[in-house]
Design a protein around this motif. Structure first.
Motif, PDB file in Angstrom:
ATOM      1  N   ASP A   1       2.089  25.771 -15.595  1.00 10.31           N
ATOM      2  CA  ASP A   1       2.142  27.016 -16.356  1.00 10.31           C
ATOM      3  C   ASP A   1       3.506  27.691 -16.253  1.00 10.31           C
ATOM      4  O   ASP A   1       3.922  28.399 -17.176  1.00 10.31           O
ATOM      5  CB  ASP A   1       1.078  27.996 -15.855  1.00 10.31           C
ATOM      6  CG  ASP A   1      -0.337  27.499 -16.100  1.00 10.31           C
ATOM      7  OD1 ASP A   1      -0.575  26.925 -17.171  1.00 10.31           O
ATOM      8  OD2 ASP A   1      -1.182  27.692 -15.214  1.00 10.31           O
ATOM      9  N   SER A   2       4.176  27.509 -15.106  1.00 14.35           N
ATOM     10  CA  SER A   2       5.448  28.186 -14.835  1.00 14.35           C
ATOM     11  C   SER A   2       6.467  27.184 -14.293  1.00 14.35           C
ATOM     12  O   SER A   2       6.754  27.165 -13.095  1.00 14.35           O
ATOM     13  CB  SER A   2       5.240  29.308 -13.820  1.00 14.35           C
ATOM     14  OG  SER A   2       4.325  30.270 -14.275  1.00 14.35           O
ATOM     15  N   PRO A   3       7.038  26.363 -15.148  1.00 15.58           N
ATOM     16  CA  PRO A   3       7.956  25.333 -14.661  1.00 15.58           C
ATOM     17  C   PRO A   3       9.294  25.880 -14.190  1.00 15.58           C
ATOM     18  O   PRO A   3      10.012  25.203 -13.445  1.00 15.58           O
ATOM     19  CB  PRO A   3       8.143  24.423 -15.875  1.00 15.58           C
ATOM     20  CG  PRO A   3       7.840  25.290 -17.054  1.00 15.58           C
ATOM     21  CD  PRO A   3       6.774  26.240 -16.591  1.00 15.58           C
ATOM     22  N   ASN A   4       9.654  27.114 -14.608  1.00 16.74           N
ATOM     23  CA  ASN A   4      10.906  27.745 -14.191  1.00 16.74           C
ATOM     24  C   ASN A   4      10.619  29.153 -13.672  1.00 16.74           C
ATOM     25  O   ASN A   4      11.080  30.157 -14.221  1.00 16.74           O
ATOM     26  CB  ASN A   4      11.895  27.802 -15.351  1.00 16.74           C
ATOM     27  CG  ASN A   4      12.359  26.439 -15.788  1.00 16.74           C
ATOM     28  OD1 ASN A   4      13.117  25.773 -15.082  1.00 16.74           O
ATOM     29  ND2 ASN A   4      11.901  25.990 -16.952  1.00 16.74           N
ATOM     30  N   SER A   5       9.865  29.217 -12.603  1.00 19.40           N
ATOM     31  CA  SER A   5       9.365  30.494 -12.110  1.00 19.40           C
ATOM     32  C   SER A   5      10.495  31.426 -11.663  1.00 19.40           C
ATOM     33  O   SER A   5      11.507  30.995 -11.119  1.00 19.40           O
ATOM     34  CB  SER A   5       8.413  30.258 -10.938  1.00 19.40           C
ATOM     35  OG  SER A   5       9.039  29.520  -9.909  1.00 19.40           O
ATOM     36  N   THR A   6      10.286  32.731 -11.905  1.00 18.76           N
ATOM     37  CA  THR A   6      11.208  33.776 -11.473  1.00 18.76           C
ATOM     38  C   THR A   6      10.453  34.781 -10.616  1.00 18.76           C
ATOM     39  O   THR A   6       9.572  35.487 -11.116  1.00 18.76           O
ATOM     40  CB  THR A   6      11.815  34.519 -12.678  1.00 18.76           C
ATOM     41  OG1 THR A   6      12.506  33.597 -13.527  1.00 18.76           O
ATOM     42  CG2 THR A   6      12.802  35.584 -12.204  1.00 18.76           C
ATOM     43  N   PRO A   7      10.759  34.882  -9.325  1.00 21.50           N
ATOM     44  CA  PRO A   7      10.056  35.841  -8.464  1.00 21.50           C
ATOM     45  C   PRO A   7      10.581  37.255  -8.673  1.00 21.50           C
ATOM     46  O   PRO A   7      11.792  37.492  -8.711  1.00 21.50           O
ATOM     47  CB  PRO A   7      10.387  35.343  -7.047  1.00 21.50           C
ATOM     48  CG  PRO A   7      11.725  34.681  -7.197  1.00 21.50           C
ATOM     49  CD  PRO A   7      11.731  34.065  -8.573  1.00 21.50           C
ATOM     50  N   ILE A   8       9.653  38.198  -8.838  1.00 17.20           N
ATOM     51  CA  ILE A   8      10.004  39.598  -9.063  1.00 17.20           C
ATOM     52  C   ILE A   8       9.165  40.443  -8.105  1.00 17.20           C
ATOM     53  O   ILE A   8       7.932  40.373  -8.120  1.00 17.20           O
ATOM     54  CB  ILE A   8       9.719  40.021 -10.509  1.00 17.20           C
ATOM     55  CG1 ILE A   8      10.537  39.173 -11.495  1.00 17.20           C
ATOM     56  CG2 ILE A   8      10.015  41.504 -10.708  1.00 17.20           C
ATOM     57  CD1 ILE A   8      10.082  39.312 -12.939  1.00 17.20           C
ATOM     58  N   ILE A   9       9.829  41.219  -7.268  1.00 23.71           N
ATOM     59  CA  ILE A   9       9.143  42.119  -6.347  1.00 23.71           C
ATOM     60  C   ILE A   9       9.342  43.546  -6.834  1.00 23.71           C
ATOM     61  O   ILE A   9      10.467  44.025  -6.946  1.00 23.71           O
ATOM     62  CB  ILE A   9       9.679  41.976  -4.911  1.00 23.71           C
ATOM     63  CG1 ILE A   9       9.476  40.546  -4.405  1.00 23.71           C
ATOM     64  CG2 ILE A   9       8.994  42.973  -3.980  1.00 23.71           C
ATOM     65  CD1 ILE A   9      10.120  40.265  -3.057  1.00 23.71           C
ATOM     66  N   ILE A  10       8.249  44.218  -7.159  1.00 25.35           N
ATOM     67  CA  ILE A  10       8.280  45.623  -7.560  1.00 25.35           C
ATOM     68  C   ILE A  10       7.588  46.408  -6.454  1.00 25.35           C
ATOM     69  O   ILE A  10       6.385  46.246  -6.211  1.00 25.35           O
ATOM     70  CB  ILE A  10       7.582  45.842  -8.906  1.00 25.35           C
ATOM     71  CG1 ILE A  10       8.282  45.046 -10.014  1.00 25.35           C
ATOM     72  CG2 ILE A  10       7.550  47.334  -9.258  1.00 25.35           C
ATOM     73  CD1 ILE A  10       7.579  45.089 -11.359  1.00 25.35           C
ATOM     74  N   ALA A  11       8.360  47.230  -5.756  1.00 29.38           N
ATOM     75  CA  ALA A  11       7.833  47.941  -4.589  1.00 29.38           C
ATOM     76  C   ALA A  11       8.080  49.432  -4.742  1.00 29.38           C
ATOM     77  O   ALA A  11       9.102  49.851  -5.310  1.00 29.38           O
ATOM     78  CB  ALA A  11       8.489  47.417  -3.312  1.00 29.38           C
TER      79      ALA A  11
ATOM     80  N   MET B   1       2.012  30.700  -4.727  1.00 28.19           N
ATOM     81  CA  MET B   1       1.141  31.265  -5.744  1.00 28.19           C
ATOM     82  C   MET B   1       1.923  31.411  -7.050  1.00 28.19           C
ATOM     83  O   MET B   1       3.114  31.186  -7.112  1.00 28.19           O
ATOM     84  CB  MET B   1       0.601  32.627  -5.297  1.00 28.19           C
ATOM     85  CG  MET B   1      -0.160  32.573  -3.983  1.00 28.19           C
ATOM     86  SD  MET B   1      -1.676  31.616  -4.064  1.00 28.19           S
ATOM     87  CE  MET B   1      -2.726  32.723  -5.013  1.00 28.19           C
ATOM     88  N   GLY B   2       1.239  31.857  -8.105  1.00 28.52           N
ATOM     89  CA  GLY B   2       1.900  32.061  -9.375  1.00 28.52           C
ATOM     90  C   GLY B   2       1.350  31.189 -10.478  1.00 28.52           C
ATOM     91  O   GLY B   2       2.065  30.837 -11.408  1.00 28.52           O
ATOM     92  N   TYR B   3       0.067  30.844 -10.393  1.00 25.53           N
ATOM     93  CA  TYR B   3      -0.562  30.018 -11.419  1.00 25.53           C
ATOM     94  C   TYR B   3      -1.187  30.894 -12.499  1.00 25.53           C
ATOM     95  O   TYR B   3      -1.424  32.070 -12.308  1.00 25.53           O
ATOM     96  CB  TYR B   3      -1.625  29.108 -10.785  1.00 25.53           C
ATOM     97  CG  TYR B   3      -1.053  28.164  -9.754  1.00 25.53           C
ATOM     98  CD1 TYR B   3      -0.440  26.981 -10.149  1.00 25.53           C
ATOM     99  CD2 TYR B   3      -1.112  28.468  -8.401  1.00 25.53           C
ATOM    100  CE1 TYR B   3       0.092  26.110  -9.209  1.00 25.53           C
ATOM    101  CE2 TYR B   3      -0.580  27.602  -7.454  1.00 25.53           C
ATOM    102  CZ  TYR B   3       0.015  26.433  -7.859  1.00 25.53           C
ATOM    103  OH  TYR B   3       0.557  25.580  -6.918  1.00 25.53           O
ATOM    104  N   GLY B   4      -1.477  30.288 -13.651  1.00 26.90           N
ATOM    105  CA  GLY B   4      -2.093  31.017 -14.740  1.00 26.90           C
ATOM    106  C   GLY B   4      -1.055  31.735 -15.585  1.00 26.90           C
ATOM    107  O   GLY B   4       0.151  31.602 -15.388  1.00 26.90           O
ATOM    108  N   SER B   5      -1.538  32.521 -16.540  1.00 26.21           N
ATOM    109  CA  SER B   5      -0.657  33.296 -17.406  1.00 26.21           C
ATOM    110  C   SER B   5      -1.329  34.620 -17.727  1.00 26.21           C
ATOM    111  O   SER B   5      -2.551  34.768 -17.628  1.00 26.21           O
ATOM    112  CB  SER B   5      -0.335  32.522 -18.690  1.00 26.21           C
ATOM    113  OG  SER B   5      -1.516  32.223 -19.408  1.00 26.21           O
TER     114      SER B   5
END
Length: 312
Positions: free
Chosen positions: A54-64, A1-5
């Motif tokens: 949309d995100s060619p260099n994606s960075t995963p961030i988990i905020i818990a 996942m991670g499409y759009g802006s």
């Protein structure tokens, strides 16, 4: 996942449609009265953060964050202010490229069905839409169960950031409870089966769980109450250089702290990270980051650096 802006106008529209205001509390914001299978790790094989047009260099961030009854103010703040502000700052300040955010809500093994809830990784308003579908306020915890988040991140996330570029994402957990390492906190085999539906032969120590997740993510813990000095001291002993502090009365500045943590991990000077904000926010950020050790992250681009651990 991670499409759009992400667009701030989408948040305004969502907030208005849900009747969320500055006076909204956790009970009114999180209206779900049941846990949903789509956010239950027991029914999730993998959460993915994938590169896209949309995100060619994606960075995963988990905020818990802790969502037991005593932490309702934190859940409400994240939902009505901090998540939107954090995403906005990430696009404005660009501490990382193409942020993909997953939210996690944890209690502890005492509440098996709601021990952990996790959204998808999203790059647009869907992350807040999913956050608002979580159930909060149940259970109790003896510790801050970051361990559940770390296990899920290690075993049940796949990210192009790491697999293609050997670049770490971020895990930022927030709570006011102690770290359980001094009581030899372990994620036990029966808990793993019950919560994650994973069959393992062994328990996992807190230290092992950190090492597993830290291969793919830079990990931080934010303590929300230093009045209970034991909470801060136990986390600082276990994760020296990775623990930040924000008092409940300053929770409005959580977004500035989260953004600054990522900036420092990627090379920004701590003083510069604080000074970019207004006077009040700068003071809060400076205090929050005073024990963060930037030297831990000099190897961040390689993605394999493990820190020194405190005593057992």
């Amino acid at each position: 996942m991670g499409y759009g802006s992400y667009r701030a106008s989408d948040w305004t529209k969502l907030k208005n449609s849900r009747g969320i205001s500055s006076s909204s509390n956790a009970d009114s914001i999180f209206s779900s009265n049941k846990y949903q299978d789509k956010y239950n790790p027991r029914f999730i094989n993998m959460r993915e953060s994938c590169d896209s047009a949309d995100s060619p260099n994606s960075t995963p961030i988990i905020i818990a964050f802790d969502v037991t009854g005593s932490m309702g103010y934190l859940a409400a703040e994240i939902a009505k202010n901090s998540l939107n502000k954090t995403i906005t700052y990430l696009y404005e300040k660009q501490p990382v490229p193409n942020p993909h955010i997953m939210c996690g809500a944890f209690t502890g093994p005492s509440c098996p069905q709601g021990s952990l809830q996790v959204t998808q990784f999203e790059a647009d308003i869907r992350v807040i839409e999913q956050l608002l579908e979580l159930k909060v306020g149940d259970g109790w915890n003896a510790y801050s169960y970051d361990s559940l988040v770390w296990y899920f991140a290690a075993k049940h996330t796949r990210t192009d950031s790491f697999e293609k570029r050997q670049k770490k994402g971020f895990i930022i957990c927030i709570g006011d409870e102690v770290c359980g390492f001094s009581q030899n906190e372990r994620l036990q085999k029966d808990e793993i089966i019950k919560i994650f539906s994973d069959d393992h032969a062994d328990d996992y120590s807190l230290r092992k769980l950190f090492e597993m997740a830290n291969k793919k993510y830079e990990i931080f813990h934010i303590v929300t109450n230093k009045q209970d000095s034991e909470a801060y001291n136990t986390w600082h002993s276990f994760l020296p250089g990775r623990v930040a502090l924000i008092e409940p009365e300053n929770i409005d500045y959580l977004s500035e702290v989260i953004t600054s943590l990522m900036q420092v991990a990627n090379g920004k000077d701590k003083t510069e990270a604080a000074d970019q904000w207004n006077k009040k926010a700068a003071k809060v950020v400076e205090e929050a980051l005073k024990d963060i050790n930037p030297s831990l992250f000099t190897d961040n681009s390689k993605g394999f650096h493990l820190p020194f651990f405190g005593k057992k």
